[in-house]
Design an enzyme around this catalytic site. Structure first.
Site, PDB file in Angstrom:
ATOM      1  N   ASP B  90       0.858  -1.187   0.000  1.00 44.72           N
ATOM      2  CA  ASP B  90       0.000   0.000   0.000  1.00 44.72           C
ATOM      3  C   ASP B  90       0.893   1.236   0.000  1.00 44.72           C
ATOM      4  O   ASP B  90       2.112   1.150   0.113  1.00 44.72           O
ATOM      5  CB  ASP B  90      -0.973  -0.021   1.170  1.00 44.72           C
ATOM      6  CG  ASP B  90      -0.285   0.150   2.491  1.00 44.72           C
ATOM      7  OD1 ASP B  90       0.934   0.342   2.503  1.00 44.72           O
ATOM      8  OD2 ASP B  90      -0.960   0.076   3.519  1.00 44.72           O
ATOM      9  N   GLY B  92       1.121   3.777   2.034  1.00 45.58           N
ATOM     10  CA  GLY B  92       1.539   4.374   3.292  1.00 45.58           C
ATOM     11  C   GLY B  92       0.639   5.510   3.745  1.00 45.58           C
ATOM     12  O   GLY B  92       0.707   5.939   4.905  1.00 45.58           O
ATOM     13  N   GLN B 193     -11.940   6.985  -4.252  1.00 50.35           N
ATOM     14  CA  GLN B 193     -12.473   7.493  -2.988  1.00 50.35           C
ATOM     15  C   GLN B 193     -13.821   8.182  -3.254  1.00 50.35           C
ATOM     16  O   GLN B 193     -14.390   8.007  -4.327  1.00 50.35           O
ATOM     17  CB  GLN B 193     -11.467   8.463  -2.347  1.00 50.35           C
ATOM     18  CG  GLN B 193     -10.177   7.794  -1.873  1.00 50.35           C
ATOM     19  CD  GLN B 193     -10.377   6.954  -0.616  1.00 50.35           C
ATOM     20  OE1 GLN B 193     -11.461   6.917  -0.005  1.00 50.35           O
ATOM     21  NE2 GLN B 193      -9.323   6.214  -0.227  1.00 50.35           N
ATOM     22  N   ASP B 270      -7.868  -7.801   1.234  1.00 49.03           N
ATOM     23  CA  ASP B 270      -6.865  -7.967   2.282  1.00 49.03           C
ATOM     24  C   ASP B 270      -7.535  -7.587   3.582  1.00 49.03           C
ATOM     25  O   ASP B 270      -8.458  -6.767   3.600  1.00 49.03           O
ATOM     26  CB  ASP B 270      -5.661  -7.054   2.070  1.00 49.03           C
ATOM     27  CG  ASP B 270      -5.966  -5.632   2.495  1.00 49.03           C
ATOM     28  OD1 ASP B 270      -6.742  -4.952   1.786  1.00 49.03           O
ATOM     29  OD2 ASP B 270      -5.475  -5.195   3.556  1.00 49.03           O
TER      30      ASP B 270
END
Lengths: 379, 379
Positions: B90, B92, B193, B270
Site C-alpha cells: 500500500d 503508506g 475514494q 486484504d
C-alpha cells in the site's frame, strides 16, 4: 533401561541409550524446555525436524494452569500437547521456591500462594509424585529443596537432609502406586543436593542411590556458583552414581559447560537459554553468542550461521534483526529454532565424537572457540 | 495482464487471473497482510502451505523500520523477507493519517513525525511511488487520502479531488521512471475514494480510469460505515471499472462481506482480522467467530474445526485455549494459521463456485450460516 554403549578413554564421557515408555533417548542429550506444555514459540513438528528426542514439562506451571484435571481429562500431557515422544517433568519444587508467594516451608512440604491468582496451594513429595503421575511423563523428578548460593554448610546440610527425607516419601509413594504411562512404568530420578560441599554431595549421592531410583540428577547447579564449583560438584558426585543408570545435570548451561560436564560423566541436560536468549535477539554461534540488536548487523545479509536449521535458511541477520526490533514473532521463532538446533547439534556431535573416539579433540575445539563476549552476555 | 476466465450468471462475481512479475494470482483472492515484512507469527513456508498467492507489505512501516536503504541493499522486499511470490504494497497514506503524529496535510503531501521515534518525515505521491519502486513490490498502490466516516459531502469532495490530483502526479512519476521488479514492469493500482456519495464515487472512478492504471481499488471502506453503504459503494463503482482489469476492495472484512463484495464484482481482498483476532484467541468457523478464552472450551478436546490447516491438526480447543491464557506464542501461531486457512479457503471455494456455476448457492450458504455472535465480536 539405560544401556552404556561406549565410553571415552580421555575422560568420563559416556555414550548411552535410555529407554522410556514413549521411546528411546540417545545420550548425551539436550532436552528443550516446554514449561507450560509448549517449547516456547516452537511447533511440535519443528521439534521433530530438530530431532528433539525428549522435552521437559513443568509440574508447578501445569498444575497452576491449566490444572491437572484438564490434562488428565485430555489423557495426559502427551495427548494434551500433541507430542508423542518422551517427556521429563520436574517436581515443581524449584518454581515453588522461586515464583510462588507467601511460602511456608514445613517438614511435610511447602504451603504457598500461586503466582498467577494467589490461590493457596500445598506441594509436598506425595503431591508432586501424584501430579506427575497424572501428567504421565516418562521421567518424573523427585521433590527436593534446591539450596541457594552461597549457602552455609549447616544450612546446606539440613536442606539436603530434608531432600533425603522427602526422597524416602517419594520412594514409598512410587512403590505403593507404581504409576504407568504409555503402556510402561514411569521412571523416577532422584536429585542429589548438598550445595558446594563435598561431604554433603557425597552423602546425599550415597543415600539417594541406596533408595534405588531409575536415574539420578545433580540439582542446585547454575544458581550463581563459580564454574569451578559446578565442575567440582560433578566430579564429586558422578563416581558415586551407578554406571548403568542415566545422570542428569539440571538447568544449565553454556555450550562449553555442557561439554565439560559430559566429560565428567553427565548424560542429560536441559536449559532455558536457547529460547530465553532468543527473545532478546541473541543467537548462538560456535564462536559465542551474537546479539542481533547490535547495530553492526543492520546490513549484514549473511545467514545466522552456515549450519543453521533448514527453516532459518534464506533469512539474513539484517532481516532477523528487523524482526526483533519490531517485536515480530517470526524473529523469535527463527532464533529459537536456530538456538535449539545449536544445542541439539552440540549433543549429537558429542555422541558421535564419543563413538568415534575423538571426544578429547571435540571438547578442546568447542571450549577453545566459544567466547562469552561481554557485549552479548548470557545473563 | 488480467484475464477474465468466467463470470457468474446470478451476480457480478468474476473468476480471473492476474499476472504479475513474481507470478500469477488466481482471483477472487484473499491477501494475507505482512505489514512489517512478515505476516504476523507466520513463516513463509507456512504461507506456501496455506497456498497464499500474494501477500501485502506496508510502505509506511517499512520506510520507518528498517528503512528503504536497508531493503534496497538487500535487493528489495522479496529477498529481504525471503518470499518469492507476488507482493502488493500500500502507499503508506492510510498509516500516515492513522498512526503518525503532528500531521500537516498540504497540497504537496503530508508532513508528520513518525510514531516510532518522532523523526519528521514527508510523504507525497512521488515519495510513495519511489519507496514502492525501491521495495520492488509487484503491485504498488497510488498515494491517496482516505476520508473518515461520517464525512460531509463538501469535505468528501475536496478530499477526493486531492486524491485525483495526487493520482495524476503518481501517473507522471510512473511514466517518467517506469519502475521494474522481478524482470517485469511494476503494476500500479488507482484508488477510488468519495466516501458514501454516489456522485463522488462515480466521478472519482471515471477520472481515475481515464488516467489509465494497471488495476483499481475501492478505498475508504470499512471505516465505520453501515454495511449497506459498503455494498452500495461497490455497486456504484464496479460497473465503471474496466472489465479486463483487477478490482481490489481494501482492508476488509467479515467472511459474508467478502462473499457479498465478490458478488458485486470485486476480485482482491486484504484484511488484518485473521491474524489480529488470533491474538485475542478468536478462531473463525463457518458458523462465526469462536473466542477460545470462553470458559466453555476449557475441556473441549475437539479440533478448532474439521477442516482446519494441517499444522493445526492434533491440537484441541482446550489446549489452544491454555496457550492463549498463558500467552504462549504457539497459540497465536495455531490460530493465525487456522484463520488464514479459513480466509484463503473462502476465496478458493468462491473461485471454484464461479467456475462450476454454483456461486449463488455458495453465497447463500456462507451468508446464512455465518453469525457474528456478540460474545465473540470482531471489533
Amino acid at each position: 533401561m539405560f544401556e552404556l554403549l561406549a565410553t571415552d578413554p580421555s575422560s568420563s564421557a559416556r555414550r548411552g541409550r535410555l529407554t522410556t515408555p514413549h521411546g528411546v533417548i540417545e545420550t548425551p542429550i539436550f532436552m528443550p524446555v516446554g514449561t507450560q506444555a509448549t517449547v516456547k514459540a516452537v511447533h511440535p513438528q519443528e521439534l521433530r525436524s530438530l530431532d528433539a528426542q525428549i522435552i521437559l514439562g513443568n509440574t508447578y506451571h501445569l498444575w497452576v494452569r491449566p490444572g491437572t484435571e484438564i490434562i488428565g481429562a485430555a489423557g495426559g500431557l502427551h495427548k494434551f500437547m500433541n507430542w508423542d515422544r518422551p517427556i521429563l517433568t520436574d517436581s515443581g519444587g524449584f518454581q515453588v521456591f522461586s515464583l510462588a508467594k507467601l511460602r511456608k516451608l514445613k517438614e511435610e512440604g511447602c504451603y504457598f500462594n500461586n503466582h498467577v491468582d494467589g490461590t493457596p496451594m500445598f506441594l509436598g513429595p506425595e503431591t508432586a509424585m501424584e501430579i506427575q503421575a497424572t501428567l504421565g511423563s516418562d521421567i518424573a523428578m523427585l521433590f527436593d529443596e534446591c539450596t541457594p548460593w552461597p549457602c552455609k554448610h549447616e544450612d546446606a546440610r539440613s536442606s539436603m537432609e530434608l531432600t533425603l527425607r522427602w526422597a524416602r516419601r517419594c520412594r514409598d509413594w512410587i512403590d505403593k502406586h507404581q504409576p504407568q504411562t504409555g503402556g510402561g512404568a514411569q521412571l523416577h530420578f532422584g536429585i542429589v543436593q548438598g550445595s558446594t560441599f563435598e561431604d554433603l554431595r557425597q552423602r546425599c549421592a550415597r543415600e539417594m542411590v541406596a533408595m534405588g531410583f531409575s536415574g539420578y540428577a545433580i540439582g542446585g547447579l547454575s544458581v550463581g556458583e563459580p564454574e569451578e564449583d559446578m565442575m567440582r560438584i560433578a566430579e564429586w558426585t558422578c563416581p558415586l552414581l551407578p554406571q548403568n543408570q542415566a545422570r542428569y545435570a539440571m538447568g544449565l548451561g553454556t555450550p562449553p559447560q555442557i561439554v565439560e560436564l559430559i566429560a565428567r560423566g553427565i548424560d542429560m541436560f536441559d536449559c532455558v537459554l536457547p529460547t530465553r536468549l532468543a527473545r532478546n535477539g541473541t543467537a548462538y554461534t560456535h564462536d559465542g553468542p551474537m546479539n542481533l540488536r547490535n547495530n553492526k548487523f543492520a546490513k549484514d545479509f549473511r545467514p545466522l550461521s552456515e549450519d543453521t536449521h533448514p527453516l532459518c535458511q534464506g533469512f539474513s541477520r539484517a532481516y532477523i534483526r528487523h524482526l526483533i526490533n519490531t517485536q515480530e514473532v517470526l524473529g523469535l521463532r527463527l532464533i529459537s529454532l536456530h538456538n535449539l538446533h545449536f544445542y541439539l547439534s552440540l549433543a549429537s556431535r558429542a555422541r558421535l565424537a564419543i563413538e568415534q573416539g575423538c571426544f578429547a579433540e571435540f571438547r578442546a575445539e568447542v571450549v577453545a572457540r566459544y567466547q562469552n563476549r561481554p557485549e552479548t552476555s548470557d545473563t
